[in-house]
Design a protein around this motif. Structure first.
Motif, PDB file in Angstrom:
ATOM      1  N   ASP A 125       3.250  -8.921  -5.279  1.00 28.40           N
ATOM      2  CA  ASP A 125       3.617  -9.229  -6.662  1.00 28.40           C
ATOM      3  C   ASP A 125       4.101 -10.665  -6.844  1.00 28.40           C
ATOM      4  O   ASP A 125       4.026 -11.204  -7.935  1.00 28.40           O
ATOM      5  CB  ASP A 125       4.703  -8.251  -7.125  1.00 28.40           C
ATOM      6  CG  ASP A 125       4.195  -6.821  -7.085  1.00 28.40           C
ATOM      7  OD1 ASP A 125       3.410  -6.462  -7.968  1.00 28.40           O
ATOM      8  OD2 ASP A 125       4.543  -6.086  -6.136  1.00 28.40           O
ATOM      9  N   ARG A 148       8.400  -3.690  -6.254  1.00 28.40           N
ATOM     10  CA  ARG A 148       7.485  -4.811  -6.077  1.00 28.40           C
ATOM     11  C   ARG A 148       7.697  -5.477  -4.727  1.00 28.40           C
ATOM     12  O   ARG A 148       8.750  -5.343  -4.124  1.00 28.40           O
ATOM     13  CB  ARG A 148       7.659  -5.799  -7.231  1.00 28.40           C
ATOM     14  CG  ARG A 148       7.141  -5.182  -8.531  1.00 28.40           C
ATOM     15  CD  ARG A 148       7.166  -6.161  -9.679  1.00 28.40           C
ATOM     16  NE  ARG A 148       8.510  -6.325 -10.207  1.00 28.40           N
ATOM     17  CZ  ARG A 148       8.814  -7.181 -11.175  1.00 28.40           C
ATOM     18  NH1 ARG A 148       7.883  -7.964 -11.692  1.00 28.40           N
ATOM     19  NH2 ARG A 148      10.050  -7.268 -11.618  1.00 28.40           N
ATOM     20  N   TRP A 193      -2.029 -17.751  -3.045  1.00 23.83           N
ATOM     21  CA  TRP A 193      -1.637 -16.727  -4.017  1.00 23.83           C
ATOM     22  C   TRP A 193      -1.627 -17.302  -5.435  1.00 23.83           C
ATOM     23  O   TRP A 193      -2.140 -16.709  -6.376  1.00 23.83           O
ATOM     24  CB  TRP A 193      -0.255 -16.171  -3.649  1.00 23.83           C
ATOM     25  CG  TRP A 193       0.292 -15.171  -4.613  1.00 23.83           C
ATOM     26  CD1 TRP A 193      -0.017 -13.840  -4.679  1.00 23.83           C
ATOM     27  CD2 TRP A 193       1.244 -15.412  -5.662  1.00 23.83           C
ATOM     28  NE1 TRP A 193       0.678 -13.245  -5.707  1.00 23.83           N
ATOM     29  CE2 TRP A 193       1.465 -14.192  -6.321  1.00 23.83           C
ATOM     30  CE3 TRP A 193       1.929 -16.556  -6.089  1.00 23.83           C
ATOM     31  CZ2 TRP A 193       2.349 -14.066  -7.397  1.00 23.83           C
ATOM     32  CZ3 TRP A 193       2.804 -16.439  -7.156  1.00 23.83           C
ATOM     33  CH2 TRP A 193       3.006 -15.200  -7.798  1.00 23.83           C
ATOM     34  N   ARG A 197       0.845  -1.207   0.000  1.00 23.89           N
ATOM     35  CA  ARG A 197       0.000   0.000   0.000  1.00 23.89           C
ATOM     36  C   ARG A 197       0.874   1.250   0.000  1.00 23.89           C
ATOM     37  O   ARG A 197       0.625   2.205  -0.733  1.00 23.89           O
ATOM     38  CB  ARG A 197      -0.912   0.020   1.234  1.00 23.89           C
ATOM     39  CG  ARG A 197      -1.999  -1.009   1.203  1.00 23.89           C
ATOM     40  CD  ARG A 197      -2.944  -0.840   2.397  1.00 23.89           C
ATOM     41  NE  ARG A 197      -3.977  -1.868   2.340  1.00 23.89           N
ATOM     42  CZ  ARG A 197      -4.026  -2.939   3.130  1.00 23.89           C
ATOM     43  NH1 ARG A 197      -3.127  -3.098   4.094  1.00 23.89           N
ATOM     44  NH2 ARG A 197      -4.971  -3.833   2.992  1.00 23.89           N
ATOM     45  N   ARG A 252      -3.004  -9.960   1.855  1.00 24.74           N
ATOM     46  CA  ARG A 252      -3.721  -9.608   0.622  1.00 24.74           C
ATOM     47  C   ARG A 252      -2.938 -10.088  -0.591  1.00 24.74           C
ATOM     48  O   ARG A 252      -2.017  -9.412  -1.068  1.00 24.74           O
ATOM     49  CB  ARG A 252      -3.925  -8.099   0.592  1.00 24.74           C
ATOM     50  CG  ARG A 252      -4.999  -7.619   1.574  1.00 24.74           C
ATOM     51  CD  ARG A 252      -6.397  -7.848   1.031  1.00 24.74           C
ATOM     52  NE  ARG A 252      -6.549  -7.151  -0.225  1.00 24.74           N
ATOM     53  CZ  ARG A 252      -6.926  -5.874  -0.329  1.00 24.74           C
ATOM     54  NH1 ARG A 252      -7.248  -5.182   0.733  1.00 24.74           N
ATOM     55  NH2 ARG A 252      -7.009  -5.303  -1.515  1.00 24.74           N
ATOM     56  N   ALA A 253      -3.350 -11.265  -1.088  1.00 23.06           N
ATOM     57  CA  ALA A 253      -2.669 -11.861  -2.244  1.00 23.06           C
ATOM     58  C   ALA A 253      -2.687 -10.914  -3.440  1.00 23.06           C
ATOM     59  O   ALA A 253      -1.746 -10.868  -4.226  1.00 23.06           O
ATOM     60  CB  ALA A 253      -3.339 -13.184  -2.609  1.00 23.06           C
ATOM     61  N   ASP A 254      -3.760 -10.142  -3.561  1.00 22.07           N
ATOM     62  CA  ASP A 254      -3.894  -9.257  -4.732  1.00 22.07           C
ATOM     63  C   ASP A 254      -2.960  -8.044  -4.666  1.00 22.07           C
ATOM     64  O   ASP A 254      -2.779  -7.352  -5.658  1.00 22.07           O
ATOM     65  CB  ASP A 254      -5.350  -8.800  -4.883  1.00 22.07           C
ATOM     66  CG  ASP A 254      -5.900  -8.144  -3.622  1.00 22.07           C
ATOM     67  OD1 ASP A 254      -5.441  -8.478  -2.503  1.00 22.07           O
ATOM     68  OD2 ASP A 254      -6.773  -7.273  -3.740  1.00 22.07           O
ATOM     69  N   LEU A 255      -2.375  -7.769  -3.495  1.00 23.65           N
ATOM     70  CA  LEU A 255      -1.474  -6.616  -3.374  1.00 23.65           C
ATOM     71  C   LEU A 255       0.000  -7.001  -3.481  1.00 23.65           C
ATOM     72  O   LEU A 255       0.855  -6.133  -3.658  1.00 23.65           O
ATOM     73  CB  LEU A 255      -1.699  -5.880  -2.042  1.00 23.65           C
ATOM     74  CG  LEU A 255      -3.028  -5.127  -1.876  1.00 23.65           C
ATOM     75  CD1 LEU A 255      -3.069  -4.443  -0.511  1.00 23.65           C
ATOM     76  CD2 LEU A 255      -3.247  -4.115  -2.984  1.00 23.65           C
ATOM     77  N   GLY A 278      -5.272 -18.173  -6.470  1.00 24.98           N
ATOM     78  CA  GLY A 278      -6.255 -17.090  -6.409  1.00 24.98           C
ATOM     79  C   GLY A 278      -7.414 -17.415  -5.478  1.00 24.98           C
ATOM     80  O   GLY A 278      -8.422 -16.715  -5.447  1.00 24.98           O
ATOM     81  N   TYR A 279      -7.284 -18.472  -4.671  1.00 28.58           N
ATOM     82  CA  TYR A 279      -8.353 -18.872  -3.741  1.00 28.58           C
ATOM     83  C   TYR A 279      -7.925 -18.593  -2.306  1.00 28.58           C
ATOM     84  O   TYR A 279      -7.085 -19.306  -1.759  1.00 28.58           O
ATOM     85  CB  TYR A 279      -8.674 -20.354  -3.935  1.00 28.58           C
ATOM     86  CG  TYR A 279      -9.650 -20.906  -2.931  1.00 28.58           C
ATOM     87  CD1 TYR A 279     -10.891 -20.295  -2.720  1.00 28.58           C
ATOM     88  CD2 TYR A 279      -9.343 -22.040  -2.173  1.00 28.58           C
ATOM     89  CE1 TYR A 279     -11.784 -20.793  -1.790  1.00 28.58           C
ATOM     90  CE2 TYR A 279     -10.237 -22.546  -1.241  1.00 28.58           C
ATOM     91  CZ  TYR A 279     -11.453 -21.913  -1.058  1.00 28.58           C
ATOM     92  OH  TYR A 279     -12.340 -22.398  -0.128  1.00 28.58           O
ATOM     93  N   ASP A 280      -8.499 -17.551  -1.694  1.00 25.54           N
ATOM     94  CA  ASP A 280      -8.006 -17.169  -0.370  1.00 25.54           C
ATOM     95  C   ASP A 280      -8.613 -17.997   0.771  1.00 25.54           C
ATOM     96  O   ASP A 280      -8.308 -17.785   1.939  1.00 25.54           O
ATOM     97  CB  ASP A 280      -8.132 -15.656  -0.133  1.00 25.54           C
ATOM     98  CG  ASP A 280      -9.569 -15.195  -0.020  1.00 25.54           C
ATOM     99  OD1 ASP A 280     -10.475 -16.061   0.012  1.00 25.54           O
ATOM    100  OD2 ASP A 280      -9.796 -13.972   0.034  1.00 25.54           O
TER     101      ASP A 280
END
Ligand SMILES: *Cc1c(COP(=O)(O)O)cnc(C)c1O
Length: 353
Positions: A252, A204, A219, A194, A247-250, A222-224
């Motif tokens: 790299d 990254r 990660w 962030r 947060r896998a989406d944050l 894509g399944y948390d």
């Protein structure tokens, strides 16, 4: 006049919690691929309590004091046998409030002694997963405050200023290519990501993930909701389930690191660079070597900063002891050979999985 006493206590408590937050040192140039890819260590063992958890604990306590959940005399309770227990014992001592650490029964005696030396109480619980329920119960019994760091980290931690990524950016002439950390609660990685976006830095974030942890499979898939249900052997990092602050989406990249490689890198850092860190730092170092070699292959240049979460002091009889490692079946020789060969030749050839 109870109201005035309460706000005076709160004002003092906030001042104490805001006190010791000097930046930790960046140990530069510990390794390099050629001239232009350099590895550095952000040394969190230099925190007043010797652990990265100092940051999270300070912010959680600040939030709880400001919200009135911790007042004069409130017992603070947390479920942890790790670095957070030590950091909490330190701050509870400074604030003059009682503290109980609910720890797994197999917690290290040195860790228990360190908490008790600071006036904390340790309650040992078996099986390990029962520590969370017991901590909540105990806080209720005492009218205390269950810190619950895994669930509260996200709301308490400021990603704009005063975090580890902000310090790293201030300590290097150019933003690094990568910041590499481990994930326990996941808040260090998420906060760094962030902050880097906030600062507009082209850096990254990679998470080094040990065996049995859920973070790499979560990660990658894509399944948390992914849960291995198995504990990590590397203290401080890797979790049996994906914790809410991760947060896998944050991030790299999540780099899976064999436990033997984590230990080999930890020992290598101590032997070659005179820096005794805990095994989580070794996991990050190994992941940074992998990322650096990829940069080298792709013709990229830049810095990589490894966050070392704690010192190696409490691991003399475990991760720094060859007999203990052999008894645990952790065979580090091939990984140590790869690190030694890199020092000698500049070629990075990790053992095949
Ligand atoms: C907790 C911890 C981490 C990971 O930090 P989180 O912010 O909880 O993900 C890394 N290294 C060590 C030694 C830790 O104790």
């Amino acid at each position: 006049m109870a109201g005035r006493d309460e706000s005076a206590w709160r004002r003092d408590a906030v001042a104490i919690l805001r006190e010791d937050s000097a930046p930790t040192p960046l140990r530069t140039g510990l390794a390099s691929f050629g001239e232009a890819i350099r590895l550095h260590v952000k040394d969190e063992s230099a925190q007043p309590t010797g652990t990265l958890k100092h940051r999270l604990v300070r912010e959680l306590l600040l939030r709880a004091v400001i919200e009135g959940e911790i007042r004069e005399g409130t017992r603070v309770v947390e479920a942890t046998g790790g670095g957070a227990a030590l950091a909490l014992a330190h701050f509870a001592n400074r604030l003059g409030v009682p503290f109980t650490a609910v720890m797994p029964a197999r917690a290290h005696p040195a860790q228990i002694a360190a908490v008790e030396d600071l006036g904390g109480v340790c309650e040992l619980v078996d099986p390990p997963p029962a520590i969370y329920e017991r901590a909540a119960e105990l806080a209720k019994e005492h009218g205390g405050h269950y810190l619950d760091m895994f669930n509260r980290a996200e709301a308490a931690v400021d990603w704009r200023a005063g975090n580890v990524a902000a310090e790293i950016l201030a300590q290097l002439p150019e933003p690094p290519a990568w910041i590499v950390c481990g994930a326990g609660t996941g808040i260090t990685a998420a906060t760094a990501a962030r902050h880097l976006r906030y600062a507009g830095a082209d850096t990254r974030v990679a998470v080094a993930d040990p065996e049995h942890s859920s973070y790499f499979p979560a990660w990658a898939s894509g399944y948390d909701g992914y849960a291995t249900g198995m504990p990590s052997r590397i203290p401080g990092i890797g979790r049996p389930r994906v914790e809410p602050a991760f947060r896998a989406d944050l991030v790299d990249a999540v780099v899976p690191v064999p436990d033997a490689a984590s230990v080999a890198a930890t020992r290598h850092l101590a032997g070659r660079h005179g820096t005794a860190y805990g095994p989580a730092a070794g996991a990050c170092w190994w992941a940074a070597m992998e990322l650096a070699s990829r940069m080298d292959r792709d013709g990229r240049t830049g810095d990589l900063v490894v966050i070392a979460g704690e010192g190696g002091g409490t691991y003399a009889a475990t991760f720094y002891d060859d007999e203990w490692l052999a008894a645990k079946g952790i065979e580090t020789a091939p990984h140590r050979a790869a690190l030694d060969a890199f020092e000698a030749t500049g070629e990075w050839r990790p053992p095949a999985r």
